[in-house]
Design an enzyme around this catalytic site. Structure first.
Site, PDB file in Angstrom:
ATOM      1  N   ILE A 119      38.602  54.187  29.535  1.00  0.00           N
ATOM      2  CA  ILE A 119      37.380  54.705  30.161  1.00  0.00           C
ATOM      3  C   ILE A 119      37.149  56.153  29.729  1.00  0.00           C
ATOM      4  CG2 ILE A 119      36.193  55.180  32.341  1.00  0.00           C
ATOM      5  CD1 ILE A 119      38.094  53.125  33.676  1.00  0.00           C
TER       6      ILE A 119
ATOM      7  N   SER B  67      43.530  46.305  31.442  1.00  0.00           N
ATOM      8  CA  SER B  67      42.558  45.214  31.480  1.00  0.00           C
ATOM      9  C   SER B  67      42.433  44.503  30.130  1.00  0.00           C
ATOM     10  CB  SER B  67      41.183  45.740  31.891  1.00  0.00           C
ATOM     11  OG  SER B  67      41.245  46.405  33.126  1.00  0.00           O
TER      12      SER B  67
ATOM     13  N   LYS C  23      46.373  53.686  44.178  1.00  0.00           N
ATOM     14  CA  LYS C  23      44.944  53.991  44.105  1.00  0.00           C
ATOM     15  C   LYS C  23      44.361  54.242  45.494  1.00  0.00           C
ATOM     16  CE  LYS C  23      43.027  54.316  40.711  1.00  0.00           C
ATOM     17  NZ  LYS C  23      43.016  55.489  39.784  1.00  0.00           N
TER      18      LYS C  23
ATOM     19  N   ALA D 232      42.734  60.544  35.173  1.00  0.00           N
ATOM     20  CA  ALA D 232      44.167  60.408  34.874  1.00  0.00           C
ATOM     21  C   ALA D 232      44.949  59.888  36.071  1.00  0.00           C
ATOM     22  CB  ALA D 232      44.732  61.759  34.442  1.00  0.00           C
TER      23      ALA D 232
ATOM     24  N   ALA E 101      41.592  61.748  29.294  1.00  0.00           N
ATOM     25  CA  ALA E 101      40.472  61.525  28.370  1.00  0.00           C
ATOM     26  C   ALA E 101      40.779  60.558  27.239  1.00  0.00           C
ATOM     27  CB  ALA E 101      40.026  62.868  27.784  1.00  0.00           C
TER      28      ALA E 101
ATOM     29  N   TYR F  70      50.501  49.430  42.465  1.00  0.00           N
ATOM     30  CA  TYR F  70      49.292  50.005  41.851  1.00  0.00           C
ATOM     31  C   TYR F  70      48.146  50.104  42.864  1.00  0.00           C
ATOM     32  CZ  TYR F  70      45.280  50.897  38.921  1.00  0.00           C
ATOM     33  OH  TYR F  70      44.128  51.454  38.397  1.00  0.00           O
TER      34      TYR F  70
END
Length: 323
Positions: free
Chosen positions: A17, A204, A166, A85, A13, A162
């Site tokens: 995002i 980013s 994902k 997370a 959290a 990475y």
């Protein structure tokens, strides 16, 4: 649908995002179980506690993705879970298994197991366009969409840990959902930027900062388009609240090349040391304006690249990262 007092859990959290998602959920009347890595670290907690509605409807939990009891404690009593997370490292990784793959895959399974145990009605998993690209074998004349998956062998051979993390985590989520009968939907965001609520830079925003400082990296295997923080948070809420939402949801304002993004930054901010890069920085990627059709059909109106860049740069200035 009344969200007043509905309890949902947001893992990760405190991130870029995550902070936006908690903010919008609180605004909508939800109660939120928000997980952070360290309750003693004000960089993780202070900005969340300052959000409107946090005093009465935000509960912070310290969670380690690989410690099931900490995951289960955060999810208990929730009717929905947003699983954000997952470590994000696009620079060089020393120990991919430990730094990326285990937390991503085992962490996802732990969260879904806890959700199933708690009787959660729907889990929204935050995947990434990194689970869609790099995909060198995708037909050259076809625009990439939700049917496209990152090529695991290509990622392995090229040390792209990475995207591999994902992809494996998302596939594990779909497998779990099917085997255990859990309702899972997925959001696949592009490069997420804009105004930051969190004090720390996500990968980013760090990319945008480096670009303004003259970095010539092209992020060949990591870029497919940009998207505003708020739009990604809204996308999560839309797929959670709409029973009709199924499967994966590409989340970008347009499919574009990193070169397009760089040219736009240079155009908007000529006083910064933005490098000149070729327009075609993502080999074989076809551009598309309205690529995120599934989310648009749910009512999401994406903010354009100009707005994403301007708000991102202003945010970097206001937080003292650039002058």
């Amino acid at each position: 649908m009344s969200t007043e007092r509905e309890v949902v859990c947001v893992t990760g959290a405190s991130g870029g995002i995550g902070s936006w998602l908690v903010h919008l959920l609180l605004q909508r009347g939800y109660s939120v179980h928000a997980t952070v890595k360290n309750l003693q670290d004000e960089k993780e907690t202070k900005h969340l506690e300052a959000l409107e509605g946090a005093a009465t409807r935000l509960h912070l939990f310290e969670m380690d993705l690989l410690q099931y009891d900490t995951v289960s404690a955060a999810v208990k009593g929730c009717s929905g879970v947003f699983h954000l997370a997952s470590p994000c490292i696009v620079d060089e990784v020393q120990d991919p298994q430990k730094q990326l793959l285990d937390p991503a895959v085992k962490g996802t399974i732990n969260v879904l197991t806890a959700a199933k145990e708690a009787g959660v009605k729907r889990v929204v998993v935050t995947s990434s366009i990194s689970a869609i690209t790099p995909s060198p074998n995708w037909p050259a004349d076809k625009i990439k969409n939700e049917e496209c998956w990152a090529d695991q062998d290509y990622c392995n051979q090229n040390g792209l840990w990475y995207p591999l993390s994902k992809t494996l985590a998302e596939k594990a989520a779909w497998e779990f959902a099917e085997e255990k009968g859990l309702d899972v939907v997925v959001v696949n965001p592009g490069t997420v930027m804009g105004p930051m609520i969190s004090p720390s830079l996500n990968a980013s925003m760090l990319m945008l900062l480096r670009l303004l400082q003259g970095c010539t990296e092209t992020y060949e295997n990591f870029f497919m388009g940009s998207v505003h923080f708020k739009d990604v948070a809204l996308a999560h809420i839309l797929v959670y609240e709409n029973p009709s939402a199924k499967g994966r949801h590409l989340c970008v304002e347009a499919i574009s090349h990193y070169g397009d993004f760089v040219a736009k930054v240079a155009d908007l901010y000529p006083n910064y040391n933005v490098p000149k890069l070729p327009r075609e920085t993502q080999p074989g990627l076809l551009r598309a304006k309205n690529a995120a059709t599934k989310l648009m059909e749910l009512g999401l109106e994406f903010r354009c690249m100009d707005e994403i860049i301007k708000e991102g740069v202003e945010s970097l200035k206001s937080k003292g990262f650039i002058s």
